[in-house]
Design a protein around this motif. Structure first.
Motif, mmCIF file in Angstrom:
data_model
loop_
_atom_site.group_PDB
_atom_site.id
_atom_site.type_symbol
_atom_site.label_atom_id
_atom_site.label_comp_id
_atom_site.label_asym_id
_atom_site.label_seq_id
_atom_site.Cartn_x
_atom_site.Cartn_y
_atom_site.Cartn_z
ATOM 1 N N ILE A 96 0.834 -1.204 0.000
ATOM 2 C CA ILE A 96 0.000 0.000 0.000
ATOM 3 C C ILE A 96 0.869 1.255 0.000
ATOM 4 N N ASN A 97 0.256 2.347 -0.360
ATOM 5 C CA ASN A 97 0.904 3.653 -0.334
ATOM 6 C C ASN A 97 0.812 4.175 1.108
ATOM 7 N N LEU A 98 1.919 4.098 1.825
ATOM 8 C CA LEU A 98 1.926 4.506 3.233
ATOM 9 C C LEU A 98 1.671 5.999 3.405
ATOM 10 N N GLY A 99 2.059 6.800 2.427
ATOM 11 C CA GLY A 99 1.768 8.227 2.493
ATOM 12 C C GLY A 99 0.267 8.477 2.573
ATOM 13 N N TRP A 100 -0.488 7.690 1.804
ATOM 14 C CA TRP A 100 -1.947 7.832 1.849
ATOM 15 C C TRP A 100 -2.492 7.467 3.226
ATOM 16 N N VAL A 101 -1.897 6.452 3.856
ATOM 17 C CA VAL A 101 -2.328 6.080 5.208
ATOM 18 C C VAL A 101 -2.067 7.249 6.155
ATOM 19 N N LYS A 102 -0.863 7.779 6.094
ATOM 20 C CA LYS A 102 -0.486 8.872 6.996
ATOM 21 C C LYS A 102 -1.344 10.120 6.773
ATOM 22 N N GLU A 103 -1.828 10.303 5.542
ATOM 23 C CA GLU A 103 -2.691 11.449 5.237
ATOM 24 C C GLU A 103 -4.170 11.155 5.461
ATOM 25 N N GLY A 104 -4.475 9.903 5.844
ATOM 26 C CA GLY A 104 -5.870 9.533 6.071
ATOM 27 C C GLY A 104 -6.684 9.404 4.796
ATOM 28 N N GLN A 105 -6.019 9.141 3.672
ATOM 29 C CA GLN A 105 -6.719 9.003 2.392
ATOM 30 C C GLN A 105 -7.178 7.550 2.193
ATOM 31 N N TYR A 106 -8.002 7.104 3.120
ATOM 32 C CA TYR A 106 -8.423 5.714 3.138
ATOM 33 C C TYR A 106 -9.299 5.351 1.952
ATOM 34 N N ASP A 107 -10.040 6.310 1.419
ATOM 35 C CA ASP A 107 -10.862 6.040 0.242
ATOM 36 C C ASP A 107 -9.988 5.658 -0.947
ATOM 37 N N VAL A 127 -2.228 -8.073 1.009
ATOM 38 C CA VAL A 127 -1.921 -6.650 1.113
ATOM 39 C C VAL A 127 -0.880 -6.451 2.208
ATOM 40 N N ILE A 128 0.242 -5.856 1.815
ATOM 41 C CA ILE A 128 1.340 -5.579 2.740
ATOM 42 C C ILE A 128 1.147 -4.171 3.273
ATOM 43 N N ILE A 129 0.997 -4.036 4.593
ATOM 44 C CA ILE A 129 0.727 -2.715 5.171
ATOM 45 C C ILE A 129 1.885 -2.151 5.987
ATOM 46 N N GLU A 130 2.980 -2.864 6.068
ATOM 47 C CA GLU A 130 4.169 -2.363 6.785
ATOM 48 C C GLU A 130 3.811 -1.890 8.199
ATOM 49 N N THR A 131 3.366 -2.810 9.019
ATOM 50 C CA THR A 131 2.880 -2.486 10.360
ATOM 51 C C THR A 131 3.895 -1.746 11.221
ATOM 52 N N CYS A 132 5.171 -1.987 10.983
ATOM 53 C CA CYS A 132 6.194 -1.328 11.809
ATOM 54 C C CYS A 132 6.197 0.192 11.607
ATOM 55 N N LEU A 133 5.570 0.665 10.547
ATOM 56 C CA LEU A 133 5.540 2.095 10.254
ATOM 57 C C LEU A 133 4.195 2.743 10.574
ATOM 58 N N LEU A 134 3.263 1.957 11.117
ATOM 59 C CA LEU A 134 1.915 2.458 11.384
ATOM 60 C C LEU A 134 1.623 2.539 12.877
ATOM 61 N N THR A 135 0.748 3.472 13.229
ATOM 62 C CA THR A 135 0.248 3.549 14.606
ATOM 63 C C THR A 135 -0.783 2.445 14.810
ATOM 64 N N GLU A 137 -3.850 2.823 15.651
ATOM 65 C CA GLU A 137 -5.080 3.278 15.002
ATOM 66 C C GLU A 137 -5.020 3.032 13.488
ATOM 67 N N GLU A 138 -3.867 3.316 12.879
ATOM 68 C CA GLU A 138 -3.705 3.095 11.439
ATOM 69 C C GLU A 138 -3.767 1.600 11.100
ATOM 70 N N LYS A 139 -3.184 0.765 11.942
ATOM 71 C CA LYS A 139 -3.239 -0.687 11.720
ATOM 72 C C LYS A 139 -4.680 -1.176 11.747
ATOM 73 N N LYS A 141 -7.410 0.575 11.210
ATOM 74 C CA LYS A 141 -8.115 1.111 10.047
ATOM 75 C C LYS A 141 -7.755 0.321 8.795
ATOM 76 N N MET A 142 -6.477 -0.012 8.636
ATOM 77 C CA MET A 142 -6.061 -0.781 7.471
ATOM 78 C C MET A 142 -6.666 -2.183 7.473
ATOM 79 N N CYS A 143 -6.790 -2.793 8.633
ATOM 80 C CA CYS A 143 -7.455 -4.103 8.708
ATOM 81 C C CYS A 143 -8.889 -3.990 8.217
ATOM 82 N N ASP A 144 -9.585 -2.942 8.640
ATOM 83 C CA ASP A 144 -10.962 -2.717 8.190
ATOM 84 C C ASP A 144 -11.019 -2.545 6.672
ATOM 85 N N ILE A 145 -10.127 -1.726 6.134
ATOM 86 C CA ILE A 145 -10.124 -1.444 4.692
ATOM 87 C C ILE A 145 -9.789 -2.692 3.883
ATOM 88 N N VAL A 146 -8.790 -3.431 4.296
ATOM 89 C CA VAL A 146 -8.410 -4.636 3.563
ATOM 90 C C VAL A 146 -9.564 -5.642 3.564
#
Length: 154
Positions: A96-107, A127-135, A137-139, A141-146
């Motif tokens: 995934i694009n981690l920048g989009w995660v950090k910006e909250g561009q979940y759509d 889907v690889i979400i690079e959990t070591c780089l996420l909070t 809350e972001e983890k 949210k990404m589980c929900d989106i995936v």
């Protein structure tokens, strides 16, 4: 090999994604993956066609798209997935694009995963979400989106 070890190995993707990987090294992990009953071999896309022919269905062939940073545009990720599947990959690991995660561009992330899923033509999408780089809350949210996107694994 005991049953517990066989069970664990059946869930492991035997992976070689080193930049300098050679065909002989790819063949070796294919042979080991088959020997030990791994879930798949995960290799660079440039070797997928050759590896798929080499393993002849004895093990799943997986490759990565948008690797390693996830910044490749969505359309390119779809093209990468289409190409990999055409070459014989039965599993696709997308970053995934981690920048989009950090910006909250979940759509955008949801749309991208949906598009890549279509490009996989029924094959497995991880889907690889690079959990070591996420909070945390972001983890979550990404589980929900995936899950919402219908990917097979996170």
């Amino acid at each position: 090999m005991n049953e517990e070890l066989k069970n664990i190995l059946s869930r492991v993707d035997h992976t070689l994604l080193a930049q300098g990987a050679t065909w002989n090294e790819i063949k070796a992990i294919c042979d080991d993956g088959i020997k030990y009953g791994c879930a798949s071999v995960c290799i660079p896309a440039s070797y997928v066609k050759q590896a798929a022919a080499y393993v002849d269905g004895k093990i799943a062939v997986c490759t990565v798209i948008g690797f390693p940073n996830g910044y490749v545009p969505s359309g390119i990720k779809c093209m990468e997935a289409e190409s990999a599947v055409a070459d014989g990959a039965t599993e696709i690991d997308m970053v995934i694009n981690l920048g989009w995660v950090k910006e909250g561009q979940y759509d955008k992330i949801l749309q991208e995963i949906n598009s890549v899923k279509i490009s996989c033509h029924g094959n497995i999408l991880k889907v690889i979400i690079e959990t070591c780089l996420l909070t945390e809350e972001e983890k979550e949210k990404m589980c929900d989106i995936v899950c919402e996107a219908g990917a097979d694994y996170i």
